[in-house]
Design a protein around this motif. Structure first.
Motif, PDB file in Angstrom:
ATOM      1  N   ILE A 212       2.176   7.110   6.101  1.00 25.09           N
ATOM      2  CA  ILE A 212       1.091   6.137   6.025  1.00 25.09           C
ATOM      3  C   ILE A 212       0.916   5.501   7.403  1.00 25.09           C
ATOM      4  O   ILE A 212       1.884   5.257   8.107  1.00 25.09           O
ATOM      5  CB  ILE A 212       1.381   5.087   4.921  1.00 25.09           C
ATOM      6  CG1 ILE A 212       0.172   4.221   4.644  1.00 25.09           C
ATOM      7  CG2 ILE A 212       2.589   4.247   5.255  1.00 25.09           C
ATOM      8  CD1 ILE A 212       0.263   3.439   3.336  1.00 25.09           C
TER       9      ILE A 212
ATOM     10  N   PRO B 272       0.819  -1.218   0.000  1.00 19.52           N
ATOM     11  CA  PRO B 272       0.000   0.000   0.000  1.00 19.52           C
ATOM     12  C   PRO B 272       0.854   1.269   0.000  1.00 19.52           C
ATOM     13  O   PRO B 272       0.465   2.275  -0.598  1.00 19.52           O
ATOM     14  CB  PRO B 272      -0.861  -0.105   1.259  1.00 19.52           C
ATOM     15  CG  PRO B 272      -0.248  -1.163   2.088  1.00 19.52           C
ATOM     16  CD  PRO B 272       0.529  -2.058   1.174  1.00 19.52           C
TER      17      PRO B 272
ATOM     18  N   THR C  71      -5.470   9.213  -4.062  1.00 22.20           N
ATOM     19  CA  THR C  71      -4.802  10.485  -3.812  1.00 22.20           C
ATOM     20  C   THR C  71      -5.511  11.566  -4.590  1.00 22.20           C
ATOM     21  O   THR C  71      -6.173  11.288  -5.580  1.00 22.20           O
ATOM     22  CB  THR C  71      -3.309  10.435  -4.200  1.00 22.20           C
ATOM     23  OG1 THR C  71      -2.667  11.610  -3.720  1.00 22.20           O
ATOM     24  CG2 THR C  71      -3.122  10.327  -5.690  1.00 22.20           C
TER      25      THR C  71
ATOM     26  N   ALA D  69       0.374   3.922  -2.864  1.00 23.10           N
ATOM     27  CA  ALA D  69       0.004   5.300  -2.526  1.00 23.10           C
ATOM     28  C   ALA D  69       0.987   6.284  -3.165  1.00 23.10           C
ATOM     29  O   ALA D  69       0.585   7.311  -3.722  1.00 23.10           O
ATOM     30  CB  ALA D  69      -0.021   5.483  -1.003  1.00 23.10           C
TER      31      ALA D  69
ATOM     32  N   GLU E 212      -5.675   2.593  -2.942  1.00 20.20           N
ATOM     33  CA  GLU E 212      -5.018   3.819  -2.523  1.00 20.20           C
ATOM     34  C   GLU E 212      -5.540   4.957  -3.382  1.00 20.20           C
ATOM     35  O   GLU E 212      -5.554   4.864  -4.599  1.00 20.20           O
ATOM     36  CB  GLU E 212      -3.497   3.704  -2.676  1.00 20.20           C
ATOM     37  CG  GLU E 212      -2.835   2.869  -1.607  1.00 20.20           C
ATOM     38  CD  GLU E 212      -3.215   1.401  -1.614  1.00 20.20           C
ATOM     39  OE1 GLU E 212      -3.557   0.903  -0.539  1.00 20.20           O
ATOM     40  OE2 GLU E 212      -3.207   0.756  -2.669  1.00 20.20           O
TER      41      GLU E 212
END
Length: 121
Positions: free
Chosen positions: A98, A69, A114, A73, A112
């Motif tokens: 994170i 992850p 953003t 991310a 993930e």
């Protein structure tokens, strides 16, 4: 005699990459392909990447390795920025934080998300 040109530089105008262009860009990353990552959604302000959880991405305890992850991310931030700038600006991600709350096990999917607003600050 012509008037002097303004010394103010105009900001370049970028056309955001489409979902198809963004998906093709993501497919060029061997690392993301190795993880099984894919573009799940394109949002007006960013992207969501997804990665299936399988034995190949487990840690020694049988849960999703935290690096997956974190990497996804980081990739989502870079892809969102690349999309925002129409693929016209070289860039790199610098720093992120994170927090892990619960283990993720096989049969689920890690996502993930953003947004450019978070990334452009």
């Amino acid at each position: 005699m012509t008037p002097a040109k303004s010394a103010v530089k105009k900001k370049p105008v970028y056309r955001k990459l489409s979902a198809i262009e963004t998906r093709k860009l993501l497919q060029t990353s061997g690392f993301v392909q190795m993880l099984g990552g894919r573009l799940a959604r394109v949002h007006p302000d960013g992207v969501t990447l997804a990665c299936p959880v399988h034995a190949g991405v487990h840690n020694v305890y049988g849960a999703l390795h935290g690096g997956v992850p974190a990497s996804m991310a980081d990739t989502a931030a870079g892809i969102a920025l690349h999309r925002h700038f129409g693929g016209q600006q070289p860039m790199t991600t610098v720093e992120f934080k994170i927090n892990y709350f619960l283990p993720v096990h096989e049969g689920t999917r890690s996502e993930e998300h953003t947004s450019e607003l978070q990334s452009l600050r």
